[in-house]
Design a protein around this motif. Structure first.
Motif, short mmCIF file in Angstrom:
data_model
loop_
_atom_site.label_atom_id
_atom_site.label_comp_id
_atom_site.label_asym_id
_atom_site.label_seq_id
_atom_site.Cartn_x
_atom_site.Cartn_y
_atom_site.Cartn_z
N LEU A 1 0.82 -1.21 0.00
CA LEU A 1 0.00 0.00 0.00
C LEU A 1 0.86 1.26 0.00
CD1 LEU A 1 -2.76 -1.20 2.47
CD2 LEU A 1 -3.15 -0.52 0.08
N LEU A 2 1.94 1.25 0.77
CA LEU A 2 2.80 2.43 0.86
C LEU A 2 3.65 2.63 -0.39
CD1 LEU A 2 3.98 2.26 4.58
CD2 LEU A 2 2.16 3.68 3.59
N ALA A 3 3.90 1.57 -1.14
CA ALA A 3 4.74 1.66 -2.34
C ALA A 3 4.16 2.61 -3.38
CB ALA A 3 4.93 0.27 -2.95
N HIS A 4 2.87 2.82 -3.34
CA HIS A 4 2.21 3.67 -4.32
C HIS A 4 1.91 5.06 -3.78
CE1 HIS A 4 1.85 0.06 -6.70
NE2 HIS A 4 1.28 -0.54 -5.68
N CYS A 5 2.51 5.41 -2.66
CA CYS A 5 2.23 6.69 -2.00
C CYS A 5 3.46 7.59 -2.01
CB CYS A 5 1.79 6.44 -0.56
SG CYS A 5 0.26 5.49 -0.41
N SER A 6 3.21 8.85 -1.70
CA SER A 6 4.29 9.83 -1.59
C SER A 6 4.22 10.47 -0.21
CB SER A 6 4.14 10.90 -2.67
OG SER A 6 2.96 11.66 -2.42
N ASP A 7 5.13 11.40 0.05
CA ASP A 7 5.14 12.09 1.34
C ASP A 7 3.83 12.82 1.62
OD1 ASP A 7 7.68 11.18 1.82
OD2 ASP A 7 8.66 13.14 1.70
N GLU A 8 3.06 13.11 0.59
CA GLU A 8 1.77 13.79 0.78
C GLU A 8 0.84 12.98 1.67
OE1 GLU A 8 0.16 14.62 -3.07
OE2 GLU A 8 1.91 15.83 -3.65
N LEU A 9 0.97 11.67 1.64
CA LEU A 9 0.14 10.82 2.50
C LEU A 9 0.29 11.19 3.96
CD1 LEU A 9 -1.62 8.23 3.01
CD2 LEU A 9 0.54 6.98 3.15
N LEU A 10 1.47 11.58 4.37
CA LEU A 10 1.75 11.85 5.78
C LEU A 10 0.92 13.00 6.34
CD1 LEU A 10 5.61 11.36 5.66
CD2 LEU A 10 3.85 9.68 6.25
N ASP A 11 0.46 13.89 5.48
CA ASP A 11 -0.37 15.02 5.92
C ASP A 11 -1.86 14.73 5.84
OD1 ASP A 11 1.84 16.68 6.48
OD2 ASP A 11 2.01 17.21 4.35
N LYS A 12 -2.23 13.59 5.27
CA LYS A 12 -3.64 13.24 5.15
C LYS A 12 -4.17 12.68 6.46
CE LYS A 12 -3.74 12.28 0.23
NZ LYS A 12 -3.96 11.27 -0.81
N LYS A 13 -5.43 13.03 6.75
CA LYS A 13 -6.07 12.50 7.95
C LYS A 13 -6.39 11.02 7.76
CE LYS A 13 -7.77 15.97 10.76
NZ LYS A 13 -8.29 15.87 12.07
N VAL A 14 -6.23 10.27 8.82
CA VAL A 14 -6.63 8.87 8.85
C VAL A 14 -8.16 8.86 8.82
CG1 VAL A 14 -6.65 6.77 10.27
CG2 VAL A 14 -4.57 8.18 10.12
N PRO A 15 -8.78 8.06 7.93
CA PRO A 15 -10.25 8.06 7.84
C PRO A 15 -10.93 7.86 9.20
CG PRO A 15 -9.33 6.78 6.05
CD PRO A 15 -8.18 7.15 6.96
N ALA A 16 -11.84 8.78 9.52
CA ALA A 16 -12.66 8.77 10.74
C ALA A 16 -11.84 8.98 12.02
CB ALA A 16 -13.48 7.49 10.83
N LYS A 17 -10.64 9.56 11.90
CA LYS A 17 -9.79 9.83 13.07
C LYS A 17 -9.36 11.29 13.06
CE LYS A 17 -9.95 5.78 14.81
NZ LYS A 17 -10.60 5.59 16.09
N ASN A 18 -8.83 11.75 14.19
CA ASN A 18 -8.39 13.14 14.32
C ASN A 18 -6.87 13.27 14.23
OD1 ASN A 18 -10.98 14.22 14.62
ND2 ASN A 18 -11.00 13.70 16.79
#
Length: 157
Positions: free
Chosen positions: A109-126
Motif C-alpha cells: 500500500l505504501l509503495a504507491h504513495c508519496s510524502d503527501e500521504l503523511l499530511d492526510k487524515k486517517v479516515p474517521a480519526k483526528n
C-alpha cells in the motif's frame, strides 16, 4: 530520501532486517518455541496474545490506508487484545504467517504513495498518517521487548 521512504525503511528494518537494537520482529518470533506461546507469566498476556495484538493494529493501519471509515479498534476490547490459544506448531506458524502478510500488505500500500500521504487524515480519526505510520515499528518494538522477556523466562528455567 523522503519522509515516507524513511518510514518504509524503518518498517522493513524492524520487521526482518538488522535493527540497531538487536533482533528483528521475525528473527525474535522465529526463535520462540511454539510450546511456550500460551504461557502467562506476568498477567494474562502470552506471546501468542501479544503477536495477535500486533497483527490487530497492523490490520487497523491497512484498513485505514485502504480508506475504510468504519473499521476501528476499541482500546482494551476484544479486537485490541484478542484471546489466542495456540494448539500446535502449525497454528504458531500460521500466526507468524499472518504477521508477515500484514507487513506485505502495508508495504504494498505504501509503495504507491508519496510524502503527501503523511499530511492526510486517517479516515474517521483526528490524526494524520504521519502520526500513525512511524508508530507501527514503535509498537512492534515495544511488544517485541515483552515477547523477548517472556521467551527468556522460559529459556532460563
Amino acid at each position: 530520501m523522503g519522509k515516507l521512504d524513511y518510514i518504509i525503511n524503518e518498517l522493513e528494518t524492524c520487521f526482518d532486517g538488522k535493527p540497531w537494537y538487536g533482533d528483528s520482529v521475525m528473527k525474535k518470533l522465529d526463535a520462540v518455541d511454539w510450546r511456550i506461546v500460551n504461557d502467562q507469566i506476568y498477567g494474562d498476556k502470552s506471546i501468542a496474545v501479544l503477536v495477535q495484538h500486533i497483527i490487530n493494529w497492523r490490520i487497523f493501519v491497512i484498513k485505514k490506508l485502504q480508506g475504510d471509515t468504519e473499521y476501528d479498534i476499541i482500546i482494551d476490547e476484544l479486537n485490541d487484545w484478542t484471546r489466542v490459544a495456540i494448539k500446535g506448531e502449525r497454528e504458531w506458524e500460521q500466526l507468524k504467517q499472518q504477521i508477515r502478510q500484514t507487513q506485505k500488505e502495508i508495504l504494498e500500500l505504501l509503495a504507491h504513495c508519496s510524502d503527501e500521504l503523511l499530511d492526510k487524515k486517517v479516515p474517521a480519526k483526528n490524526y494524520t498518517f504521519g502520526a500513525i505510520l512511524p508508530s507501527i515499528a514503535q509498537h512492534d518494538i515495544y511488544h517485541l521487548g515483552q515477547i523477548a522477556l517472556l521467551n527468556s523466562e522460559r529459556i532460563n528455567k
